[in-house]
Design a protein around this motif. Structure first.
Motif, mmCIF file in Angstrom:
data_model
loop_
_atom_site.group_PDB
_atom_site.id
_atom_site.type_symbol
_atom_site.label_atom_id
_atom_site.label_comp_id
_atom_site.label_asym_id
_atom_site.label_seq_id
_atom_site.Cartn_x
_atom_site.Cartn_y
_atom_site.Cartn_z
ATOM 1 N N PHE A 40 -2.449 5.869 17.265
ATOM 2 C CA PHE A 40 -3.333 6.587 16.349
ATOM 3 C C PHE A 40 -4.358 5.655 15.693
ATOM 4 N N LEU A 41 -4.328 4.388 16.053
ATOM 5 C CA LEU A 41 -5.226 3.389 15.479
ATOM 6 C C LEU A 41 -6.147 2.819 16.551
ATOM 7 N N GLU A 42 -7.248 2.225 16.119
ATOM 8 C CA GLU A 42 -8.097 1.487 17.045
ATOM 9 C C GLU A 42 -7.296 0.325 17.628
ATOM 10 N N SER A 43 -7.627 -0.051 18.850
ATOM 11 C CA SER A 43 -6.848 -1.084 19.548
ATOM 12 C C SER A 43 -6.823 -2.407 18.787
ATOM 13 N N SER A 44 -7.857 -2.671 17.990
ATOM 14 C CA SER A 44 -7.908 -3.930 17.237
ATOM 15 C C SER A 44 -6.821 -4.005 16.160
ATOM 16 N N PHE A 45 -6.253 -2.833 15.785
ATOM 17 C CA PHE A 45 -5.198 -2.806 14.769
ATOM 18 C C PHE A 45 -3.805 -2.705 15.394
ATOM 19 N N GLU A 46 -3.718 -2.738 16.721
ATOM 20 C CA GLU A 46 -2.444 -2.480 17.394
ATOM 21 C C GLU A 46 -1.326 -3.391 16.889
ATOM 22 N N ASP A 47 -1.632 -4.671 16.716
ATOM 23 C CA ASP A 47 -0.594 -5.631 16.319
ATOM 24 C C ASP A 47 -0.108 -5.413 14.883
ATOM 25 N N PHE A 48 -0.853 -4.625 14.112
ATOM 26 C CA PHE A 48 -0.506 -4.412 12.697
ATOM 27 C C PHE A 48 -0.011 -2.988 12.433
ATOM 28 N N ALA A 49 0.105 -2.184 13.497
ATOM 29 C CA ALA A 49 0.347 -0.747 13.337
ATOM 30 C C ALA A 49 1.634 -0.420 12.627
ATOM 31 N N TYR A 50 2.630 -1.303 12.721
ATOM 32 C CA TYR A 50 3.928 -0.995 12.131
ATOM 33 C C TYR A 50 4.186 -1.749 10.842
ATOM 34 N N GLN A 51 3.119 -2.318 10.282
ATOM 35 C CA GLN A 51 3.191 -2.778 8.902
ATOM 36 C C GLN A 51 3.096 -1.559 7.998
ATOM 37 N N ASP A 52 3.678 -1.644 6.827
ATOM 38 C CA ASP A 52 3.649 -0.516 5.903
ATOM 39 C C ASP A 52 2.349 -0.540 5.104
ATOM 40 N N LYS A 53 1.252 -0.294 5.820
ATOM 41 C CA LYS A 53 -0.085 -0.354 5.220
ATOM 42 C C LYS A 53 -0.945 0.776 5.759
ATOM 43 N N ALA A 54 -1.931 1.170 4.952
ATOM 44 C CA ALA A 54 -2.968 2.087 5.425
ATOM 45 C C ALA A 54 -4.023 1.288 6.186
ATOM 46 N N PHE A 55 -4.690 1.951 7.140
ATOM 47 C CA PHE A 55 -5.751 1.302 7.899
ATOM 48 C C PHE A 55 -6.928 2.262 8.057
ATOM 49 N N PRO A 56 -8.146 1.717 8.191
ATOM 50 C CA PRO A 56 -9.309 2.586 8.368
ATOM 51 C C PRO A 56 -9.317 3.252 9.744
ATOM 52 N N ILE A 57 -9.825 4.494 9.759
ATOM 53 C CA ILE A 57 -10.061 5.208 11.011
ATOM 54 C C ILE A 57 -11.508 5.701 10.972
ATOM 55 N N ALA A 58 -11.870 6.630 11.811
ATOM 56 C CA ALA A 58 -13.248 7.114 11.882
ATOM 57 C C ALA A 58 -13.648 7.859 10.606
ATOM 58 N N ALA A 59 -14.968 8.009 10.418
ATOM 59 C CA ALA A 59 -15.555 8.819 9.338
ATOM 60 C C ALA A 59 -15.154 8.336 7.944
ATOM 61 N N ASP A 60 -14.975 7.015 7.784
ATOM 62 C CA ASP A 60 -14.639 6.413 6.489
ATOM 63 C C ASP A 60 -13.335 6.947 5.906
ATOM 64 N N GLN A 61 -12.421 7.346 6.778
ATOM 65 C CA GLN A 61 -11.117 7.835 6.350
ATOM 66 C C GLN A 61 -10.055 6.772 6.664
ATOM 67 N N THR A 62 -8.812 7.061 6.286
ATOM 68 C CA THR A 62 -7.729 6.113 6.552
ATOM 69 C C THR A 62 -6.527 6.840 7.136
ATOM 70 N N ILE A 63 -5.702 6.081 7.825
ATOM 71 C CA ILE A 63 -4.371 6.556 8.204
ATOM 72 C C ILE A 63 -3.429 6.060 7.112
ATOM 73 N N SER A 64 -2.674 6.993 6.519
ATOM 74 C CA SER A 64 -1.819 6.632 5.381
ATOM 75 C C SER A 64 -0.743 5.631 5.784
ATOM 76 N N GLN A 65 -0.285 4.869 4.800
ATOM 77 C CA GLN A 65 0.798 3.930 5.091
ATOM 78 C C GLN A 65 2.058 4.719 5.433
ATOM 79 N N PRO A 66 2.899 4.192 6.305
ATOM 80 C CA PRO A 66 4.103 4.918 6.735
ATOM 81 C C PRO A 66 4.990 5.376 5.576
ATOM 82 N N TYR A 67 5.114 4.556 4.534
ATOM 83 C CA TYR A 67 5.945 4.984 3.405
ATOM 84 C C TYR A 67 5.409 6.265 2.778
ATOM 85 N N THR A 68 4.092 6.349 2.623
ATOM 86 C CA THR A 68 3.496 7.544 2.034
ATOM 87 C C THR A 68 3.753 8.763 2.904
ATOM 88 N N VAL A 69 3.586 8.600 4.216
ATOM 89 C CA VAL A 69 3.855 9.694 5.154
ATOM 90 C C VAL A 69 5.312 10.138 5.035
#
Length: 213
Positions: A40-69
């Motif tokens: 669900f993330l851009e390939s550049s974030f693949e190595d960080f995908a399972y950190q408990d952090k939010a990351f930017p996605i398209a349209a200036d939005q974010t994917i929520s951190q796993p804990y929040t989900v």
């Protein structure tokens, strides 16, 4: 990208972290352990995908951190087959977790660029929400109401009355309320005219946007 053993191992580590942070629902933890967040993330974030952090996605939005989900999902107390209204499809990660739990998901996304991308993505990876649409989350989906559960994945300055009206009696709505910082708020509809309300700590979300078109 594929879902490799290294990703699966990182998901197991993430689940252990979520347990340490207080997530207790076995069903929610199993869903987090199953859904490949790195896809669900851009390939550049693949190595960080399972950190408990939010990351930017398209349209200036974010994917929520796993804990929040996990936290929001656990508050829903979801049963398989229930109708869930999701306000803010975003990357589709939360949508996929809800689908994994057996929900009939109705989801609204305000950003058209993100809506088109996520709709195609979810279908490609086998996640099939009942109804996915581009529109104004403040209005909900009255033609599909009532909903057993409602989850809002963006910060609302006020609680939209339309969403409360679309919640079934006995239903639960989880919504972050506030401007700069949001308070996670749980509403339980106890009758046609009354709700129980509970505040459950501070979080930070991107704002819930209104349709200005």
């Amino acid at each position: 990208m594929r879902d490799l053993p290294k990703h699966q191992g990182k998901r197991r580590q993430l689940v252990c972290l979520l347990k340490e942070k207080g997530i207790t629902s076995t069903a929610v933890l199993d869903a987090i352990n199953t859904v490949p967040r790195h896809l669900f993330l851009e390939s550049s974030f693949e190595d960080f995908a399972y950190q408990d952090k939010a990351f930017p996605i398209a349209a200036d939005q974010t994917i929520s951190q796993p804990y929040t989900v996990a936290f929001q999902t656990e508050l829903l107390e979801l049963e398989p087959g229930e109708k869930v209204l999701e306000i803010g499809t975003g990357s589709g990660y939360q949508t996929a977790v809800l689908c994994e739990l057996g929900a009939k998901v109705y989801s609204i996304e305000r950003q058209h660029e993100l809506f088109k991308k996520t709709k195609s993505f979810l279908s490609r990876y086998g996640y099939r929400p009942k109804y996915l649409t581009f529109g104004d989350g403040y209005l909900g989906l009255p033609k599909h109401a009532p909903f057993d559960k409602i989850i809002v994945t963006a910060g609302a300055p006020v609680v939209p009355k339309a969403l409360l009206s679309q919640l079934a009696v006995g239903g639960r709505m989880v919504i972050p309320v506030g401007e700069e910082v949001q308070v996670m708020t749980l509403y339980v509809r106890t009758s046609t005219s009354s709700f129980d309300r509970q505040e459950l700590g501070e979080f930070r979300f991107v704002p819930l946007l209104e349709d200005k078109n």
